[in-house]
Design an enzyme around this catalytic site. Structure first.
Site, PDB file in Angstrom:
ATOM      1  N   ASN A 182       0.808  -1.102   0.038  1.00 14.10           N
ATOM      2  CA  ASN A 182       0.093   0.171   0.083  1.00 14.10           C
ATOM      3  C   ASN A 182       0.962   1.407   0.047  1.00 14.10           C
ATOM      4  O   ASN A 182       2.069   1.176   0.352  1.00 14.10           O
ATOM      5  CB  ASN A 182      -1.091  -0.014   1.135  1.00 14.10           C
ATOM      6  CG  ASN A 182      -0.251   0.272   2.566  1.00 14.10           C
ATOM      7  OD1 ASN A 182       0.413   1.368   2.756  1.00 14.10           O
ATOM      8  ND2 ASN A 182      -0.416  -0.801   3.387  1.00 14.10           N
TER       9      ASN A 182
ATOM     10  N   ASP B 232      -5.113  -2.646   7.026  1.00 15.53           N
ATOM     11  CA  ASP B 232      -3.564  -2.942   7.056  1.00 15.53           C
ATOM     12  C   ASP B 232      -2.991  -1.982   6.665  1.00 15.53           C
ATOM     13  O   ASP B 232      -2.556  -1.865   5.364  1.00 15.53           O
ATOM     14  CB  ASP B 232      -3.517  -4.181   6.194  1.00 15.53           C
ATOM     15  CG  ASP B 232      -2.251  -4.908   6.231  1.00 15.53           C
ATOM     16  OD1 ASP B 232      -1.455  -4.346   7.123  1.00 15.53           O
ATOM     17  OD2 ASP B 232      -1.828  -5.737   5.423  1.00 15.53           O
ATOM     18  N   TRP B 233      -2.473  -0.870   7.454  1.00 11.55           N
ATOM     19  CA  TRP B 233      -1.646   0.376   7.262  1.00 11.55           C
ATOM     20  C   TRP B 233      -0.387  -0.039   7.398  1.00 11.55           C
ATOM     21  O   TRP B 233       0.017  -0.060   8.710  1.00 11.55           O
ATOM     22  CB  TRP B 233      -2.492   1.369   7.894  1.00 11.55           C
ATOM     23  CG  TRP B 233      -1.671   2.752   7.771  1.00 11.55           C
ATOM     24  CD1 TRP B 233      -0.526   3.023   7.164  1.00 11.55           C
ATOM     25  CD2 TRP B 233      -1.787   3.771   8.377  1.00 11.55           C
ATOM     26  NE1 TRP B 233      -0.145   4.181   7.050  1.00 11.55           N
ATOM     27  CE2 TRP B 233      -1.067   4.933   7.948  1.00 11.55           C
ATOM     28  CE3 TRP B 233      -3.046   4.329   9.281  1.00 11.55           C
ATOM     29  CZ2 TRP B 233      -0.939   6.100   8.247  1.00 11.55           C
ATOM     30  CZ3 TRP B 233      -3.038   5.497   9.646  1.00 11.55           C
ATOM     31  CH2 TRP B 233      -2.219   6.627   9.386  1.00 11.55           C
ATOM     32  N   GLU B 234       0.242  -0.356   6.490  1.00  7.21           N
ATOM     33  CA  GLU B 234       1.779  -0.647   6.583  1.00  7.21           C
ATOM     34  C   GLU B 234       2.945   0.574   6.173  1.00  7.21           C
ATOM     35  O   GLU B 234       3.113   0.641   4.864  1.00  7.21           O
ATOM     36  CB  GLU B 234       2.244  -1.949   6.028  1.00  7.21           C
ATOM     37  CG  GLU B 234       1.491  -3.192   6.552  1.00  7.21           C
ATOM     38  CD  GLU B 234       2.115  -4.383   5.733  1.00  7.21           C
ATOM     39  OE1 GLU B 234       3.069  -4.579   5.505  1.00  7.21           O
ATOM     40  OE2 GLU B 234       1.027  -5.264   5.704  1.00  7.21           O
ATOM     41  N   TRP B 235       3.174   1.469   6.630  1.00  5.02           N
ATOM     42  CA  TRP B 235       3.069   1.494   8.326  1.00  5.02           C
ATOM     43  C   TRP B 235       2.760   2.945   8.637  1.00  5.02           C
ATOM     44  O   TRP B 235       3.162   3.955   7.919  1.00  5.02           O
ATOM     45  CB  TRP B 235       4.321   1.017   9.194  1.00  5.02           C
ATOM     46  CG  TRP B 235       4.769  -0.379   8.766  1.00  5.02           C
ATOM     47  CD1 TRP B 235       5.681  -0.599   7.966  1.00  5.02           C
ATOM     48  CD2 TRP B 235       4.211  -1.501   9.171  1.00  5.02           C
ATOM     49  NE1 TRP B 235       5.863  -2.013   7.774  1.00  5.02           N
ATOM     50  CE2 TRP B 235       4.901  -2.472   8.784  1.00  5.02           C
ATOM     51  CE3 TRP B 235       3.087  -1.838  10.272  1.00  5.02           C
ATOM     52  CZ2 TRP B 235       4.759  -3.872   8.723  1.00  5.02           C
ATOM     53  CZ3 TRP B 235       2.901  -3.155  10.305  1.00  5.02           C
ATOM     54  CH2 TRP B 235       3.585  -4.184   9.672  1.00  5.02           C
TER      55      TRP B 235
END
Length: 397
Positions: A127, A164-167
């Site tokens: 992402n 799912d936030w990376e990062w």
């Protein structure tokens, strides 16, 4: 005595929330390593009965050629659709042509028996972290994103939403993440009351440790209060501890590491120690390994020098591919009882991975710690369900 004093010091610093401002990163890593010895070793023999709401989950990559109709849901309670992304500027979920192509393949999961709970996962390892930072930075952006996620989830009959936030890149991102979770949860409650439907679940995949200190822009801690209050559960990604980005071999998902704080035991302990209840944690497990090309085939232990990945660009190998490699090459397979992980080597190729016995012990660890469950990345990498079945059995089903 010195170790006891250092452990006492870091406990004090943690309690005063001053640890990030007065300790440099190298000293922080040293202290965190020492602190790992202070965690109580869980008894893997004192198993807890599985809770009624226990989670046995897995992510289904939308680009996979593995059909959802082939999933044996006897081994899972929850399946995540991975992934969709927010659009730049509007921050609405993008329903791309690829999504339109893949969505029908996922829709078939509703016809599988036994039934599973489905969640739409947003983000993923590839992402645009800056985009998520921008989305979370203002109330208007967050509202656009939140409303869009609810609309898409209801339209496609998902039971929940997963972030799912990376990062998150810094403490400001972490503060905005707290606001996002609060507003998201409240919007889900309002929508459920209005639609007279069950509230959509809200979950998040997170770093294996409650503080991100080894990557990005310095140490920053997750918003524990918001996670505890607004998420149904958080999912620490307990894998990718080593990889081809470092030119020496190592385990992908060591349960224990007596020499550092890079281990599942340490990571889960940090989350519980930060204030997230064990019953709100779903522990990540890998159905893949990491492969290196050895610099010297005669030097093939853990920590051996390597010259880069043995396969692909990142060295990742699916579990099924590893089994084929081991069989076809007559690779030497080694089980490390300390790390609770496997590795194999043949010629110049070295692979760190998990197999049935190590996964079983890791699931037993999750149960002994009172966790809510576990999840796999990812469906399609264990096609005959060898590991999925053993994990489910270890959980108590």
């Amino acid at each position: 005595m010195i170790i006891k004093l250092l452990v006492a010091l870091i406990h004090y610093l943690h309690e005063t929330m001053a640890v990030q401002s007065i300790i440099t990163t190298p000293l922080l890593v040293i202290l965190m390593s020492l602190r790992s010895y202070a965690f109580t070793e869980p008894s893997l023999h004192r198993q807890q009965p599985p809770s009624k709401g226990g989670v046995r989950a897995a992510y289904w990559p939308a680009w996979s050629d593995f059909s959802t109709s082939s999933i044996d849901t006897n081994y899972f309670t929850h399946i995540y659709y991975a992934f969709v992304q927010p659009a730049p500027e509007s921050f609405n979920l993008e329903i791309t042509e690829s999504y339109k192509k893949w969505a029908p393949k996922y829709d078939g999961i509703h016809n599988i028996r036994p039934r599973v709970t489905t969640l739409l996962s947003i983000g993923g390892g590839g992402n645009n972290a800056t985009l998520f930072s921008e989305m979370a930075s203002s109330k208007q952006n967050r509202a656009s994103f939140i409303n869009s996620t609810i609309h898409v989830a209801r339209k496609h009959e998902f039971n929940g939403l997963d972030l799912d936030w990376e990062w998150p890149g810094d403490e400001k991102d972490m503060s905005n993440l707290a606001l996002l979770l609060k507003e998201w949860y409240k919007a889900l409650v309002v929508e459920a009351n209005t639609s007279r439907k069950s509230r959509l679940l809200l979950t998040s995949a997170v770093y294996f440790n409650s503080t991100i200190s080894l990557i990005g822009n310095g140490p920053r801690s997750y918003p524990v209060r918001a996670i505890r209050k607004y998420l149904d559960w958080a999912s620490p990604m307990c894998f990718d501890y080593n990889g081809a980005w470092a030119n020496e071999t190592g385990f992908n998902a060591a349960l224990y590491d007596p020499n550092s704080n890079i281990s599942t035991k340490y990571g889960i302990g940090s989350w519980i120690g930060s204030g997230v209840p064990a019953e709100k944690l779903v522990m990540g497990l890998p159905l893949y390994g990491r492969a290196w090309e050895l610099k010297d085939p005669n030097d093939h232990g853990v920590g051996a020098k390597a010259v880069g990945p043995a396969v692909d660009t990142d060295g990742s190998m699916d579990y099924d591919e590893i089994l084929v490699f081991n069989k076809d090459t007559g690779a030497k397979v080694v089980y490390d009882e300390v790390a609770v992980s496997f590795y194999s080597y043949s010629g110049t190729t070295w692979i760190g991975y998990d197999d049935g016995p190590s996964i079983t012990k890791k699931v037993q660890f999750a149960r002994s710690m009172g966790l809510k469950g576990y999840f796999f990345w990812a469906i399609g990498k264990d096609k005959d369900w060898t590991i999925s079945k053993q994990a489910s059995n270890a959980w108590g089903y």
